[in-house]
Motif scaffolding. Sequence first.
Motif, PDB file in Angstrom:
ATOM      1  N   ASN A  14       0.823  -1.196   0.000  1.00  0.00           N
ATOM      2  CA  ASN A  14       0.000   0.000   0.000  1.00  0.00           C
ATOM      3  C   ASN A  14       0.866   1.259   0.000  1.00  0.00           C
ATOM      4  O   ASN A  14       0.608   2.201  -0.748  1.00  0.00           O
ATOM      5  N   HIS A  15       1.916   1.260   0.814  1.00  0.00           N
ATOM      6  CA  HIS A  15       2.828   2.407   0.850  1.00  0.00           C
ATOM      7  C   HIS A  15       3.546   2.571  -0.492  1.00  0.00           C
ATOM      8  O   HIS A  15       3.721   3.693  -0.973  1.00  0.00           O
ATOM      9  N   GLN A  16       3.940   1.461  -1.083  1.00  0.00           N
ATOM     10  CA  GLN A  16       4.627   1.505  -2.365  1.00  0.00           C
ATOM     11  C   GLN A  16       3.712   2.054  -3.459  1.00  0.00           C
ATOM     12  O   GLN A  16       4.100   2.908  -4.250  1.00  0.00           O
ATOM     13  N   ARG A  17       2.490   1.556  -3.502  1.00  0.00           N
ATOM     14  CA  ARG A  17       1.532   2.021  -4.513  1.00  0.00           C
ATOM     15  C   ARG A  17       1.221   3.502  -4.319  1.00  0.00           C
ATOM     16  O   ARG A  17       1.146   4.258  -5.287  1.00  0.00           O
ATOM     17  N   TYR A  18       1.072   3.931  -3.086  1.00  0.00           N
ATOM     18  CA  TYR A  18       0.804   5.339  -2.815  1.00  0.00           C
ATOM     19  C   TYR A  18       1.963   6.203  -3.309  1.00  0.00           C
ATOM     20  O   TYR A  18       1.742   7.245  -3.938  1.00  0.00           O
ATOM     21  N   ALA A  19       3.203   5.779  -3.053  1.00  0.00           N
ATOM     22  CA  ALA A  19       4.370   6.533  -3.510  1.00  0.00           C
ATOM     23  C   ALA A  19       4.385   6.634  -5.034  1.00  0.00           C
ATOM     24  O   ALA A  19       4.702   7.699  -5.590  1.00  0.00           O
ATOM     25  N   GLU A  20       4.022   5.553  -5.724  1.00  0.00           N
ATOM     26  CA  GLU A  20       3.960   5.578  -7.179  1.00  0.00           C
ATOM     27  C   GLU A  20       2.871   6.536  -7.665  1.00  0.00           C
ATOM     28  O   GLU A  20       3.062   7.268  -8.635  1.00  0.00           O
ATOM     29  N   GLU A  21       1.739   6.536  -6.990  1.00  0.00           N
ATOM     30  CA  GLU A  21       0.641   7.418  -7.379  1.00  0.00           C
ATOM     31  C   GLU A  21       1.004   8.878  -7.140  1.00  0.00           C
ATOM     32  O   GLU A  21       0.649   9.748  -7.939  1.00  0.00           O
ATOM     33  N   ALA A  23       4.027  10.074  -7.303  1.00  0.00           N
ATOM     34  CA  ALA A  23       4.987  10.383  -8.364  1.00  0.00           C
ATOM     35  C   ALA A  23       4.268  10.672  -9.683  1.00  0.00           C
ATOM     36  O   ALA A  23       4.736  11.483 -10.478  1.00  0.00           O
ATOM     37  N   GLN A  24       3.117  10.049  -9.896  1.00  0.00           N
ATOM     38  CA  GLN A  24       2.331  10.275 -11.110  1.00  0.00           C
ATOM     39  C   GLN A  24       1.447  11.510 -10.989  1.00  0.00           C
ATOM     40  O   GLN A  24       0.783  11.888 -11.945  1.00  0.00           O
TER      41      GLN A  24
END
Length: 57
Positions: A14-21, A23-24
């Motif tokens: 969840n933390h990883q996906r949030y960081a990617e989002e 960045a986008q």
Amino acid sequence: MARREVLDRLLDLNHQRYAEEVAQGLHDQKGKSKKAKGKTSSKQPKADLDNQQLDLL
């Protein structure tokens, strides 16, 4: 024990996906929420809705 491992992995993902989002540019970094894009509902006449429901049966 296994349940805790699964929850820890999900939290990490969840933390990883949030960081990617972030960045986008999908999240406002001030913490304000934005309305989701593409989630608007279009009004259809009742007859069209009834026909769609019948197609599902």
